[in-house]
Design a protein around this motif. Sequence first.
Motif, short mmCIF file in Angstrom:
data_model
loop_
_atom_site.label_atom_id
_atom_site.label_comp_id
_atom_site.label_asym_id
_atom_site.label_seq_id
_atom_site.Cartn_x
_atom_site.Cartn_y
_atom_site.Cartn_z
N MET A 241 0.71 -0.76 0.19
CA MET A 241 0.07 0.28 -0.18
C MET A 241 1.53 1.07 0.14
SD MET A 241 -2.76 1.47 2.59
CE MET A 241 -1.55 2.74 3.50
N VAL A 244 2.47 2.27 -3.17
CA VAL A 244 2.07 2.92 -4.61
C VAL A 244 1.66 4.80 -3.59
CG1 VAL A 244 -1.29 2.89 -5.15
CG2 VAL A 244 0.59 1.00 -5.07
N THR A 245 1.17 5.53 -2.46
CA THR A 245 0.89 5.89 -1.80
C THR A 245 2.24 6.89 -1.55
OG1 THR A 245 1.38 5.51 0.28
CG2 THR A 245 -0.92 4.92 -0.58
N ALA A 402 -5.68 2.60 -3.39
CA ALA A 402 -4.89 2.25 -2.52
C ALA A 402 -5.19 2.46 -1.09
CB ALA A 402 -3.91 2.75 -2.82
N THR A 403 -5.56 2.67 -0.63
CA THR A 403 -6.06 4.27 0.49
C THR A 403 -7.20 3.41 1.55
OG1 THR A 403 -6.94 5.69 0.11
CG2 THR A 403 -4.20 5.71 0.41
N ALA A 405 -7.45 0.24 0.97
CA ALA A 405 -6.15 -1.46 1.86
C ALA A 405 -6.29 -1.76 3.18
CB ALA A 405 -5.55 -1.58 1.11
#
Length: 430
Positions: A241, A244-245, A402-403, A405
């Motif tokens: 995660m 990606v962020t 992504a967030t 997760a």
Amino acid sequence: MDPEFHRREVMAESLSRRPLTGLLAAQLISVLGTSMSALAIPWLVLTSTGSATRTGMIAFAEMAPYVAMQALGGPLVDRVGARRIYVLGNAAAAVAICAIPALYAIDLLPLGALAGLVAAAGAVRGLADCAGQVLVPGTAGLGAVPLERAAGLHGSVSQTGLFVGASAAGILVTVLGAPTVVLVDGISFALAAALVALLVPVAAQPQQLQRRLSTRQYLADLNEGVRFIRTSRLLLALAAMIAVTNLLDQGINAVLIPVWVRDHLHRPQALGLIAGALGAGAIIGALVAAWLGPRLPRRVVFTIGVLIAGAPLSLVLALTHTLPLALIVAFIAGLGTGGLNPILNAVLYERIPPQLRARTLGALKAGAWIGTPVGPLLAGSLIEATGLRTTLLAFAVIFLAATTAPVLLPAMRTMNRAPLQSGEPAAADN
């Protein structure tokens, strides 16, 4: 109570906390300078070349070796020692960064030379930061400071450095020029090295490995850290995660925000204001997390933090050209970032045995940052292919995906486990 006995007790406690204080002060000064050059160098390239792609290339040149050394430096830290690596790495970064304004002053700084210097600085910074992470639990232990509180304080001083440095950078770039601001960054690395050399004892680091570091042993040591990560679904989920962020964050900070400011506001001071709003929110978020962290459900706080830290700012920048609204949303995003980082670091320190921290934390951070060098390149390329607004909207959508997760992945539920007691082995989350 005997006043003299009480005075000695206070002095002993103060001395025992001096290593953590020294490490925090070094972190504050280093981040202060780095946050200023993080704005000054992209602005220098952008105003000199007018190219978002070249701005992204310089950011890539610094971050790629930084990430690589995070992944590869663990075995060296284990043998040379975290304290020595931190001091030598920051001293070397000071030399590389100070060379940038020196060469610029005599008109000997083509784009290739700038890329080489920031790459060298990124590599030694990667080693030093890998070592710095290892020193946090050790200095906390010497001062009998709870691990979650030490992680929160470490995050707080980092965010304070980002806030003060970024807020000052826009003004200083305008008044003094970008090269002078970069020089301040170089000096900050030298000061950080000196503070740790003077105040942090060798006892703050894990015991150094004495076995010889052959190529085979080096690869085996690296694999041991990776193998530990693979036993924990929680660590794998967090690394994926954050990879990606972080990619998106770097693209936004290094390229998208500078281009948005250039196109819509036309004044570099706005760079400092936006970064300052992010930093102010992050300081408050980190302090609250350090204070209330042990009493709050980690997963809930972490989930709220990641959801407000990313997508809203990209969306607002795509839909408005108004600085006040951007500042408000940047502050809220900072609150999210500051609140989640102490929780994340405490989880990692709890689950990774001391003798594996350099290798495992280095591998985790490298995995989490693996996309960071690509973020500026991706942002610059998308801007030139599709335009700024479309790129910002795309980043917002990916951020939101992504967030989610922490909500969707069952492994994230293990974040709420009780902290490990002293001497208890770290648990893998299978």
